[in-house]
Design a protein around this motif. Structure first.
Motif, PDB file in Angstrom:
ATOM      1  N   THR A   1     -14.997 -18.298 -46.132  1.00 36.58           N
ATOM      2  CA  THR A   1     -16.169 -17.933 -46.937  1.00 36.58           C
ATOM      3  C   THR A   1     -15.835 -16.873 -47.985  1.00 36.58           C
ATOM      4  O   THR A   1     -16.690 -16.527 -48.791  1.00 36.58           O
ATOM      5  CB  THR A   1     -17.302 -17.407 -46.031  1.00 36.58           C
ATOM      6  OG1 THR A   1     -16.817 -16.287 -45.275  1.00 36.58           O
ATOM      7  CG2 THR A   1     -17.764 -18.500 -45.066  1.00 36.58           C
ATOM      8  N   SER A   2     -14.612 -16.339 -47.957  1.00 33.24           N
ATOM      9  CA  SER A   2     -14.227 -15.311 -48.927  1.00 33.24           C
ATOM     10  C   SER A   2     -12.730 -15.437 -49.172  1.00 33.24           C
ATOM     11  O   SER A   2     -12.095 -16.409 -48.763  1.00 33.24           O
ATOM     12  CB  SER A   2     -14.580 -13.915 -48.394  1.00 33.24           C
ATOM     13  OG  SER A   2     -13.919 -13.660 -47.168  1.00 33.24           O
ATOM     14  N   TRP A   3     -12.157 -14.406 -49.828  1.00 35.60           N
ATOM     15  CA  TRP A   3     -10.721 -14.430 -50.062  1.00 35.60           C
ATOM     16  C   TRP A   3     -10.009 -14.640 -48.735  1.00 35.60           C
ATOM     17  O   TRP A   3     -10.391 -14.067 -47.727  1.00 35.60           O
ATOM     18  CB  TRP A   3     -10.291 -13.096 -50.675  1.00 35.60           C
ATOM     19  CG  TRP A   3      -8.867 -13.118 -51.134  1.00 35.60           C
ATOM     20  CD1 TRP A   3      -8.424 -13.414 -52.381  1.00 35.60           C
ATOM     21  CD2 TRP A   3      -7.701 -12.851 -50.357  1.00 35.60           C
ATOM     22  NE1 TRP A   3      -7.046 -13.360 -52.429  1.00 35.60           N
ATOM     23  CE2 TRP A   3      -6.580 -13.018 -51.193  1.00 35.60           C
ATOM     24  CE3 TRP A   3      -7.478 -12.510 -49.023  1.00 35.60           C
ATOM     25  CZ2 TRP A   3      -5.264 -12.842 -50.745  1.00 35.60           C
ATOM     26  CZ3 TRP A   3      -6.183 -12.338 -48.580  1.00 35.60           C
ATOM     27  CH2 TRP A   3      -5.094 -12.499 -49.434  1.00 35.60           C
ATOM     28  N   PRO A   4      -8.949 -15.493 -48.679  1.00 37.34           N
ATOM     29  CA  PRO A   4      -8.282 -16.149 -49.801  1.00 37.34           C
ATOM     30  C   PRO A   4      -8.664 -17.615 -49.992  1.00 37.34           C
ATOM     31  O   PRO A   4      -7.803 -18.446 -50.288  1.00 37.34           O
ATOM     32  CB  PRO A   4      -6.817 -16.030 -49.402  1.00 37.34           C
ATOM     33  CG  PRO A   4      -6.847 -16.180 -47.899  1.00 37.34           C
ATOM     34  CD  PRO A   4      -8.132 -15.559 -47.443  1.00 37.34           C
ATOM     35  N   ARG A   5      -9.931 -17.941 -49.838  1.00 36.30           N
ATOM     36  CA  ARG A   5     -10.340 -19.331 -49.962  1.00 36.30           C
ATOM     37  C   ARG A   5      -9.878 -19.968 -51.281  1.00 36.30           C
ATOM     38  O   ARG A   5      -9.386 -21.111 -51.256  1.00 36.30           O
ATOM     39  CB  ARG A   5     -11.855 -19.465 -49.821  1.00 36.30           C
ATOM     40  CG  ARG A   5     -12.314 -20.908 -50.056  1.00 36.30           C
ATOM     41  CD  ARG A   5     -13.740 -21.168 -49.703  1.00 36.30           C
ATOM     42  NE  ARG A   5     -14.071 -22.579 -49.972  1.00 36.30           N
ATOM     43  CZ  ARG A   5     -15.103 -23.209 -49.456  1.00 36.30           C
ATOM     44  NH1 ARG A   5     -15.923 -22.584 -48.639  1.00 36.30           N
ATOM     45  NH2 ARG A   5     -15.331 -24.467 -49.763  1.00 36.30           N
ATOM     46  N   PRO A   6     -10.035 -19.325 -52.454  1.00 42.48           N
ATOM     47  CA  PRO A   6      -9.605 -20.002 -53.686  1.00 42.48           C
ATOM     48  C   PRO A   6      -8.127 -20.396 -53.665  1.00 42.48           C
ATOM     49  O   PRO A   6      -7.768 -21.484 -54.145  1.00 42.48           O
ATOM     50  CB  PRO A   6      -9.892 -18.949 -54.769  1.00 42.48           C
ATOM     51  CG  PRO A   6     -10.996 -18.125 -54.206  1.00 42.48           C
ATOM     52  CD  PRO A   6     -10.700 -18.036 -52.748  1.00 42.48           C
ATOM     53  N   ASP A   7      -7.270 -19.541 -53.106  1.00 47.45           N
ATOM     54  CA  ASP A   7      -5.849 -19.878 -53.012  1.00 47.45           C
ATOM     55  C   ASP A   7      -5.639 -21.128 -52.165  1.00 47.45           C
ATOM     56  O   ASP A   7      -4.874 -22.030 -52.536  1.00 47.45           O
ATOM     57  CB  ASP A   7      -5.068 -18.723 -52.386  1.00 47.45           C
ATOM     58  CG  ASP A   7      -4.757 -17.607 -53.368  1.00 47.45           C
ATOM     59  OD1 ASP A   7      -5.063 -17.764 -54.563  1.00 47.45           O
ATOM     60  OD2 ASP A   7      -4.207 -16.584 -52.933  1.00 47.45           O
ATOM     61  N   TYR A   8      -6.301 -21.181 -51.029  1.00 46.18           N
ATOM     62  CA  TYR A   8      -6.119 -22.313 -50.121  1.00 46.18           C
ATOM     63  C   TYR A   8      -6.754 -23.582 -50.684  1.00 46.18           C
ATOM     64  O   TYR A   8      -6.247 -24.692 -50.461  1.00 46.18           O
ATOM     65  CB  TYR A   8      -6.697 -21.972 -48.748  1.00 46.18           C
ATOM     66  CG  TYR A   8      -5.749 -21.167 -47.887  1.00 46.18           C
ATOM     67  CD1 TYR A   8      -4.978 -21.780 -46.917  1.00 46.18           C
ATOM     68  CD2 TYR A   8      -5.608 -19.795 -48.068  1.00 46.18           C
ATOM     69  CE1 TYR A   8      -4.095 -21.057 -46.127  1.00 46.18           C
ATOM     70  CE2 TYR A   8      -4.733 -19.052 -47.293  1.00 46.18           C
ATOM     71  CZ  TYR A   8      -3.976 -19.688 -46.323  1.00 46.18           C
ATOM     72  OH  TYR A   8      -3.097 -18.966 -45.556  1.00 46.18           O
ATOM     73  N   GLU A   9      -7.841 -23.426 -51.405  1.00 48.56           N
ATOM     74  CA  GLU A   9      -8.483 -24.590 -52.009  1.00 48.56           C
ATOM     75  C   GLU A   9      -7.580 -25.210 -53.075  1.00 48.56           C
ATOM     76  O   GLU A   9      -7.404 -26.439 -53.125  1.00 48.56           O
ATOM     77  CB  GLU A   9      -9.822 -24.180 -52.616  1.00 48.56           C
ATOM     78  CG  GLU A   9     -10.701 -25.350 -53.023  1.00 48.56           C
ATOM     79  CD  GLU A   9     -12.119 -24.912 -53.353  1.00 48.56           C
ATOM     80  OE1 GLU A   9     -12.947 -25.804 -53.556  1.00 48.56           O
ATOM     81  OE2 GLU A   9     -12.385 -23.694 -53.395  1.00 48.56           O
TER      82      GLU A   9
END
Length: 231
Positions: free
Chosen positions: A172-180
């Motif tokens: 729900t937060s960092w590092p979600r964008p990296d993993y996405e």
């Protein structure tokens, strides 16, 4: 306090003596970084930060890959280095600029100049790199995936993807964008789409260059992946 003017003055001495150096501002923090050129797939830079003592600066070198979706001139981590004991180390001390220039030219720039390729990121020698640098390079899955893919290490990159492909859905937060973003790349790897992988990595690299204002020192080159014989 360490100021942008002080940093730029010191960096001006170095750029005047070394034609492979330019000064660029970090796109987030808006502070000057000393950057080595040309820039291909790897970013190499030096920065200076303030400390709790107004007259006492911190020195850092940075190395990182340019083909991550969110990369900056800060590289994988901020790696500290110090001026020699017994020599001027404060902005107010006579001879400080000369001492800093000598240390950077003698020990830091030769080390950074040896980092020419993606593979060189794994064998930096000279000033010791930290466990933090090695951790980001060797153990952070989004970086491992992108680097292995760029190098054409297909089985390794696929194994990383299999470990993380659904992970971002639970974040729900960092590092979600990296993993996405890593999952986006991993899906192309799983499909065997080498052209798609190369295109995505180049796109991320183009974004890095534009974000950091590096168009004048960037040289677009193929990834090792693209130079390998096709299966």
């Amino acid at each position: 306090m360490t100021t942008k003017k002080q940093i730029k003055t010191l960096f001006a001495h170095l750029t005047a003596r070394n034609d492979d150096l330019v000064v660029k501002d970090h796109y987030v923090f808006k502070v000057p970084y000393l950057v080595l050129r040309p820039m291909r797939h790897v970013s190499r830079s030096i920065s200076i930060d303030r400390t709790s003592r107004a007259d006492d600066p911190n020195f850092f070198w940075h190395v990182g890959h340019c083909f991550g979706p969110f990369g900056s001139l800060g590289g994988l981590s901020a790696e500290s280095f110090w001026l020699p004991r017994g020599k001027p180390s404060l902005w107010s001390e006579a001879g400080f600029i000369e001492t800093a220039v000598e240390e950077i030219e003698t020990n830091i720039l030769p080390m950074l100049r040896c980092v020419q390729t993606i593979e060189d990121m794994f064998r930096i020698e000279g000033v010791p790199r930290s466990h933090k640098y090695d951790g980001w390079l060797n153990h952070y899955p989004p970086y491992r995936l992108a680097i292995a893919a760029a190098l054409g290490r297909w089985e390794e990159s696929l194994a990383v993807y299999e470990d993380i492909k659904d992970t971002h859905l639970r974040m729900t937060s960092w590092p979600r964008p990296d993993y996405e973003k890593a999952s986006e790349l991993g899906a192309l790897i799983a499909d065997g789409d080498r052209a798609g992988v190369a295109s995505l990595l180049h796109g991320w690299e183009d974004g890095f260059v534009a974000r950091n204002g590096l168009e004048d020192i960037y040289e677009r080159t193929p990834f090792p992946l693209e130079l390998q014989p096709q299966p």
